[in-house]
Design a protein around this motif. Structure first.
Motif, PDB file in Angstrom:
ATOM      1  N   MET A 172       0.819  -1.212   0.000  1.00  0.00           N
ATOM      2  CA  MET A 172       0.000   0.000   0.000  1.00  0.00           C
ATOM      3  C   MET A 172       0.855   1.265   0.000  1.00  0.00           C
ATOM      4  SD  MET A 172      -3.160   0.727  -0.313  1.00  0.00           S
ATOM      5  CE  MET A 172      -4.124  -0.666   0.277  1.00  0.00           C
ATOM      6  N   GLU A 173       2.039   1.199   0.600  1.00  0.00           N
ATOM      7  CA  GLU A 173       2.895   2.379   0.620  1.00  0.00           C
ATOM      8  C   GLU A 173       3.304   2.779  -0.798  1.00  0.00           C
ATOM      9  OE1 GLU A 173       7.006   4.070   2.695  1.00  0.00           O
ATOM     10  OE2 GLU A 173       6.407   1.986   2.955  1.00  0.00           O
ATOM     11  N   GLN A 174       3.595   1.788  -1.631  1.00  0.00           N
ATOM     12  CA  GLN A 174       3.972   2.093  -3.015  1.00  0.00           C
ATOM     13  C   GLN A 174       2.783   2.648  -3.804  1.00  0.00           C
ATOM     14  OE1 GLN A 174       5.448  -1.888  -3.184  1.00  0.00           O
ATOM     15  NE2 GLN A 174       7.422  -1.213  -3.996  1.00  0.00           N
ATOM     16  N   VAL A 175       1.574   2.170  -3.485  1.00  0.00           N
ATOM     17  CA  VAL A 175       0.385   2.728  -4.129  1.00  0.00           C
ATOM     18  C   VAL A 175       0.217   4.186  -3.730  1.00  0.00           C
ATOM     19  CG1 VAL A 175      -2.127   2.574  -4.316  1.00  0.00           C
ATOM     20  CG2 VAL A 175      -0.756   0.489  -4.273  1.00  0.00           C
ATOM     21  N   ARG A 176       0.471   4.485  -2.443  1.00  0.00           N
ATOM     22  CA  ARG A 176       0.373   5.882  -2.003  1.00  0.00           C
ATOM     23  C   ARG A 176       1.411   6.741  -2.709  1.00  0.00           C
ATOM     24  NH1 ARG A 176      -0.902   3.542   3.163  1.00  0.00           N
ATOM     25  NH2 ARG A 176       1.308   3.550   3.755  1.00  0.00           N
ATOM     26  N   TYR A 177       2.609   6.222  -2.917  1.00  0.00           N
ATOM     27  CA  TYR A 177       3.625   6.957  -3.664  1.00  0.00           C
ATOM     28  C   TYR A 177       3.138   7.258  -5.085  1.00  0.00           C
ATOM     29  CZ  TYR A 177       7.416   6.372  -0.241  1.00  0.00           C
ATOM     30  OH  TYR A 177       8.217   6.438   0.859  1.00  0.00           O
ATOM     31  N   ALA A 178       2.567   6.239  -5.718  1.00  0.00           N
ATOM     32  CA  ALA A 178       2.075   6.433  -7.085  1.00  0.00           C
ATOM     33  C   ALA A 178       0.961   7.472  -7.120  1.00  0.00           C
ATOM     34  CB  ALA A 178       1.590   5.105  -7.656  1.00  0.00           C
ATOM     35  N   SER A 179       0.100   7.460  -6.114  1.00  0.00           N
ATOM     36  CA  SER A 179      -0.966   8.449  -6.034  1.00  0.00           C
ATOM     37  C   SER A 179      -0.403   9.850  -5.843  1.00  0.00           C
ATOM     38  CB  SER A 179      -1.915   8.098  -4.883  1.00  0.00           C
ATOM     39  OG  SER A 179      -2.973   9.028  -4.795  1.00  0.00           O
ATOM     40  N   SER A 180       0.650   9.964  -5.031  1.00  0.00           N
ATOM     41  CA  SER A 180       1.303  11.263  -4.852  1.00  0.00           C
ATOM     42  C   SER A 180       1.894  11.756  -6.160  1.00  0.00           C
ATOM     43  CB  SER A 180       2.406  11.156  -3.794  1.00  0.00           C
ATOM     44  OG  SER A 180       1.870  10.827  -2.536  1.00  0.00           O
ATOM     45  N   LEU A 181       2.403  10.837  -6.966  1.00  0.00           N
ATOM     46  CA  LEU A 181       2.956  11.209  -8.263  1.00  0.00           C
ATOM     47  C   LEU A 181       1.884  11.854  -9.137  1.00  0.00           C
ATOM     48  CD1 LEU A 181       5.331   9.068 -10.398  1.00  0.00           C
ATOM     49  CD2 LEU A 181       3.293  10.036 -11.428  1.00  0.00           C
ATOM     50  N   VAL A 182       0.673  11.292  -9.138  1.00  0.00           N
ATOM     51  CA  VAL A 182      -0.415  11.875  -9.927  1.00  0.00           C
ATOM     52  C   VAL A 182      -0.723  13.280  -9.418  1.00  0.00           C
ATOM     53  CG1 VAL A 182      -2.789  11.599 -10.719  1.00  0.00           C
ATOM     54  CG2 VAL A 182      -1.366   9.578 -10.351  1.00  0.00           C
ATOM     55  N   ASP A 183      -0.738  13.453  -8.093  1.00  0.00           N
ATOM     56  CA  ASP A 183      -0.988  14.782  -7.527  1.00  0.00           C
ATOM     57  C   ASP A 183       0.079  15.776  -7.981  1.00  0.00           C
ATOM     58  OD1 ASP A 183      -3.230  13.893  -6.191  1.00  0.00           O
ATOM     59  OD2 ASP A 183      -2.155  13.463  -4.331  1.00  0.00           O
ATOM     60  N   GLU A 184       1.327  15.333  -8.041  1.00  0.00           N
ATOM     61  CA  GLU A 184       2.393  16.240  -8.457  1.00  0.00           C
ATOM     62  C   GLU A 184       2.258  16.616  -9.936  1.00  0.00           C
ATOM     63  OE1 GLU A 184       4.328  17.859  -6.603  1.00  0.00           O
ATOM     64  OE2 GLU A 184       3.751  16.813  -4.778  1.00  0.00           O
ATOM     65  N   PHE A 185       1.778  15.697 -10.751  1.00  0.00           N
ATOM     66  CA  PHE A 185       1.511  16.049 -12.142  1.00  0.00           C
ATOM     67  C   PHE A 185       0.464  17.159 -12.212  1.00  0.00           C
ATOM     68  CE2 PHE A 185       3.458  12.170 -14.083  1.00  0.00           C
ATOM     69  CZ  PHE A 185       4.125  12.823 -15.102  1.00  0.00           C
ATOM     70  N   ARG A 186      -0.561  17.068 -11.384  1.00  0.00           N
ATOM     71  CA  ARG A 186      -1.593  18.109 -11.395  1.00  0.00           C
ATOM     72  C   ARG A 186      -1.006  19.457 -10.987  1.00  0.00           C
ATOM     73  NH1 ARG A 186      -4.911  14.057  -8.814  1.00  0.00           N
ATOM     74  NH2 ARG A 186      -6.217  13.087 -10.387  1.00  0.00           N
ATOM     75  N   ARG A 187      -0.182  19.446  -9.955  1.00  0.00           N
ATOM     76  CA  ARG A 187       0.406  20.714  -9.511  1.00  0.00           C
ATOM     77  C   ARG A 187       1.324  21.288 -10.589  1.00  0.00           C
ATOM     78  NH1 ARG A 187       0.774  17.592  -4.597  1.00  0.00           N
ATOM     79  NH2 ARG A 187      -0.765  18.328  -3.101  1.00  0.00           N
ATOM     80  N   ALA A 188       2.101  20.421 -11.209  1.00  0.00           N
ATOM     81  CA  ALA A 188       2.997  20.890 -12.263  1.00  0.00           C
ATOM     82  C   ALA A 188       2.199  21.404 -13.455  1.00  0.00           C
ATOM     83  CB  ALA A 188       3.932  19.762 -12.696  1.00  0.00           C
ATOM     84  N   ASP A 189       1.086  20.743 -13.784  1.00  0.00           N
ATOM     85  CA  ASP A 189       0.237  21.209 -14.877  1.00  0.00           C
ATOM     86  C   ASP A 189      -0.286  22.607 -14.583  1.00  0.00           C
ATOM     87  OD1 ASP A 189      -1.520  21.271 -17.118  1.00  0.00           O
ATOM     88  OD2 ASP A 189      -3.153  20.538 -15.855  1.00  0.00           O
ATOM     89  N   ALA A 190      -0.692  22.846 -13.330  1.00  0.00           N
ATOM     90  CA  ALA A 190      -1.193  24.166 -12.960  1.00  0.00           C
ATOM     91  C   ALA A 190      -0.115  25.228 -13.105  1.00  0.00           C
ATOM     92  CB  ALA A 190      -1.715  24.133 -11.514  1.00  0.00           C
ATOM     93  N   ALA A 191       1.147  24.839 -12.877  1.00  0.00           N
ATOM     94  CA  ALA A 191       2.237  25.813 -12.910  1.00  0.00           C
ATOM     95  C   ALA A 191       2.829  25.996 -14.300  1.00  0.00           C
ATOM     96  CB  ALA A 191       3.340  25.386 -11.936  1.00  0.00           C
ATOM     97  N   VAL A 192       2.998  24.916 -15.064  1.00  0.00           N
ATOM     98  CA  VAL A 192       3.723  25.023 -16.331  1.00  0.00           C
ATOM     99  C   VAL A 192       2.907  24.642 -17.553  1.00  0.00           C
ATOM    100  CG1 VAL A 192       5.883  24.532 -15.158  1.00  0.00           C
ATOM    101  CG2 VAL A 192       4.681  22.682 -16.295  1.00  0.00           C
ATOM    102  N   GLY A 193       1.742  24.012 -17.383  1.00  0.00           N
ATOM    103  CA  GLY A 193       0.918  23.680 -18.528  1.00  0.00           C
ATOM    104  C   GLY A 193       1.244  22.343 -19.144  1.00  0.00           C
ATOM    105  N   ALA A 194       0.376  21.944 -20.066  1.00  0.00           N
ATOM    106  CA  ALA A 194       0.413  20.584 -20.595  1.00  0.00           C
ATOM    107  C   ALA A 194       1.532  20.328 -21.585  1.00  0.00           C
ATOM    108  CB  ALA A 194      -0.931  20.258 -21.251  1.00  0.00           C
ATOM    109  N   ASN A 195       1.947  21.334 -22.342  1.00  0.00           N
ATOM    110  CA  ASN A 195       2.908  21.084 -23.414  1.00  0.00           C
ATOM    111  C   ASN A 195       4.185  20.444 -22.907  1.00  0.00           C
ATOM    112  OD1 ASN A 195       1.038  22.239 -25.068  1.00  0.00           O
ATOM    113  ND2 ASN A 195       2.224  24.072 -25.535  1.00  0.00           N
ATOM    114  N   GLN A 196       4.682  20.912 -21.764  1.00  0.00           N
ATOM    115  CA  GLN A 196       5.945  20.396 -21.240  1.00  0.00           C
ATOM    116  C   GLN A 196       5.772  19.048 -20.551  1.00  0.00           C
ATOM    117  OE1 GLN A 196       8.590  23.284 -19.278  1.00  0.00           O
ATOM    118  NE2 GLN A 196       7.051  24.827 -19.727  1.00  0.00           N
ATOM    119  N   LEU A 197       4.554  18.744 -20.085  1.00  0.00           N
ATOM    120  CA  LEU A 197       4.345  17.549 -19.267  1.00  0.00           C
ATOM    121  C   LEU A 197       3.762  16.371 -20.031  1.00  0.00           C
ATOM    122  CD1 LEU A 197       2.840  19.179 -16.045  1.00  0.00           C
ATOM    123  CD2 LEU A 197       5.125  18.215 -16.311  1.00  0.00           C
TER     124      LEU A 197
END
Length: 460
Positions: free
Chosen positions: A164-189
């Motif tokens: 479950m810890e690795q699943v939580r890590y993977a979920s955090s990764l998705v959250d970080e993609f959202r934050r990065a999308d808000a900051a830099v946009g889709a083209n770079q990500l």
């Protein structure tokens, strides 16, 4: 970024004096700066990488004492160090400073882009270049702080048994993609998200896990597929999105997660509205059925807006008005603590924006322009990218009306912002407006000035 006076508000100052970060977060959410309605717990919980229930306990429970969490959340909220009762760790470069920006700062700051060498390496594949790619991604998206890098290791290094810890890590990764999308946009990500999705999907398919972990993993991979689909849509790579959304629906059903399934249907309705309106309408209706009994007013608002857009594409004026009326009624019921974080963009401005797009589809550019002007005259400090997107649409509506000078002036006002919004949809639409306004037979002083400024900004 919130103004300096934000931190002088009495409830915020009192919470800081009490050295209780949970109360600081509550005061932050309820600050008048955000408008008459407080930021929902679900939205802020999404920024922090926790659930709404966990945030409620943080706000109402004893003070936090773990320095790593105190520091991380203080940086996410951009609390000035002089107000804190603990020291923040040193940050080695500007990329790290930008990586933790919460959603409400979207469009205000642009982290450094990947270098050409990083991009070239990511396209070549292979163990060494994969590591270079993922470390570049970590710097861009703030993933290094989540502990996810082990999940992004080469295929021979990935764990073969999932907990479950690795699943939580993977979920955090998705959250970080959202934050990065808000900051830099889709083209770079976008390309990076596609590769991360492929690698995590392959890793998950080969690893073993318990039934409970397997269901949680399926839900997380569905979330990643939806985020990847959104990035392809916003980067103007729409044909690639369908496979991710179909996968998300399947994984959500494997996990028995109706919330994730409804999210996937909502994005599927967005994706297919223009080219397959019948399918889009079915997707919106399926989402409404699936959310019956637990859906919030904001979710119903979004789904009715999806239906309204589809009716407009079908040139069904009565269907459009019915769906818009339903959306407005649901919106007026207000927010809920149970709102899913992705619904933060469903605002009064968004309703006006969808109305404007629908009127464009219905061949009513004058009504569309009125809706888009409402947005530009009442800008949202939160959704900067959407603000720019609908301003581009205003220029288009003015052009269709024959108001060439208004179209040129509106488009001209956007040029300073375009470099800060990495959205393929916005860039393509503005290029189309430049092409329309550049026709010699309809040239005016204002259109010539815009075309010259656009060409200089884009081509140098």
């Amino acid at each position: 970024m919130v103004p300096a006076s934000f931190w002088e508000h009495e409830p915020v100052r009192r919470a800081l004096t009490e050295r209780h970060l949970g109360r600081v977060i509550r005061a932050y959410r309820c600050h008048p700066y955000h408008g008459r309605v407080a930021l929902p717990q679900t939205v802020v919980a999404g920024w922090l990488g926790i659930t709404q229930a966990q945030l409620s306990r943080v706000e109402n429970g004893p003070p936090l004492v773990h320095l790593d969490r105190l520091s991380h959340w203080a940086q996410l909220l951009r609390i000035p160090p002089r107000f804190l009762w603990f020291s923040l760790p040193g940050r080695s470069n500007e990329v790290a400073q930008h990586a933790a920006l919460p959603v409400h700062q979207a469009g205000m700051t642009t982290p450094p882009a990947l270098t050409d060498a990083d991009v070239a390496a990511s396209e070549q594949g292979g163990g060494t270049t994969d590591r270079r790619q993922f470390h570049a991604l970590a710097a861009l998206a703030g993933i290094a702080a989540t502990g996810c890098l082990d999940l992004l290791a080469g295929p021979h290094d990935a764990a073969r048994s999932i907990g479950m810890e690795q699943v939580r890590y993977a979920s955090s990764l998705v959250d970080e993609f959202r934050r990065a999308d808000a900051a830099v946009g889709a083209n770079q990500l976008c390309g990076l998200a596609i590769r991360v999705h492929a690698q995590l999907s392959d890793w998950a398919a080969k690893a073993t896990c318990s039934r409970d972990v397997g269901e949680a993993l399926q839900a997380t991979l569905a979330d990643l597929a939806i985020e990847t689909a959104w990035l392809t849509i916003d980067a103007n790579r729409r044909p690639e999105a369908r496979a991710y959304l179909n996968e998300a629906v399947a994984r959500a059903r494997f996990a028995d997660d109706p919330r994730m399934e409804v999210r996937a249907f909502a994005y599927l309705a967005l994706l297919t509205c223009r080219d397959r309106p019948g399918e889009a309408l079915h997707a919106a209706e399926a989402a409404l059925r699936s959310s019956a009994g637990w859906g919030t007013p904001r979710l119903a608002t979004l789904l009715h807006l999806r239906s309204a857009s589809t009716y407009a594409t079908l040139n069904d004026m009565s269907g459009f008005h019915r769906a818009m009326s339903k959306a407005q009624r649901e919106f007026e019921r207000g927010t809920s603590e149970s709102d899913m974080p992705f619904l933060h963009f469903v605002t009064a401005q968004e309703i006006k924006g969808i109305e404007g797009l629908a009127y464009l589809a219905l061949g009513r550019p004058e009504r569309a322009a009125d809706a888009f002007r409402n947005i530009t005259e009442n800008p949202s400090p939160v959704l900067r990218r959407n603000q720019i997107y609908y301003s581009v649409q205003l220029a288009d509506a003015a052009y269709r009306q024959g108001n060439l000078d208004e179209a040129a002036h509106t488009a001209m006002s956007l040029l300073p912002d375009i470099g800060q919004v990495s959205s393929g949809r916005v860039s393509l639409h503005l290029a189309q407006i430049r092409s329309s306004l550049g026709q010699p037979q309809r040239s005016t002083a204002a259109t010539r000035k815009f075309v010259e400024a656009y060409d200089q900004a884009v081509h140098g």
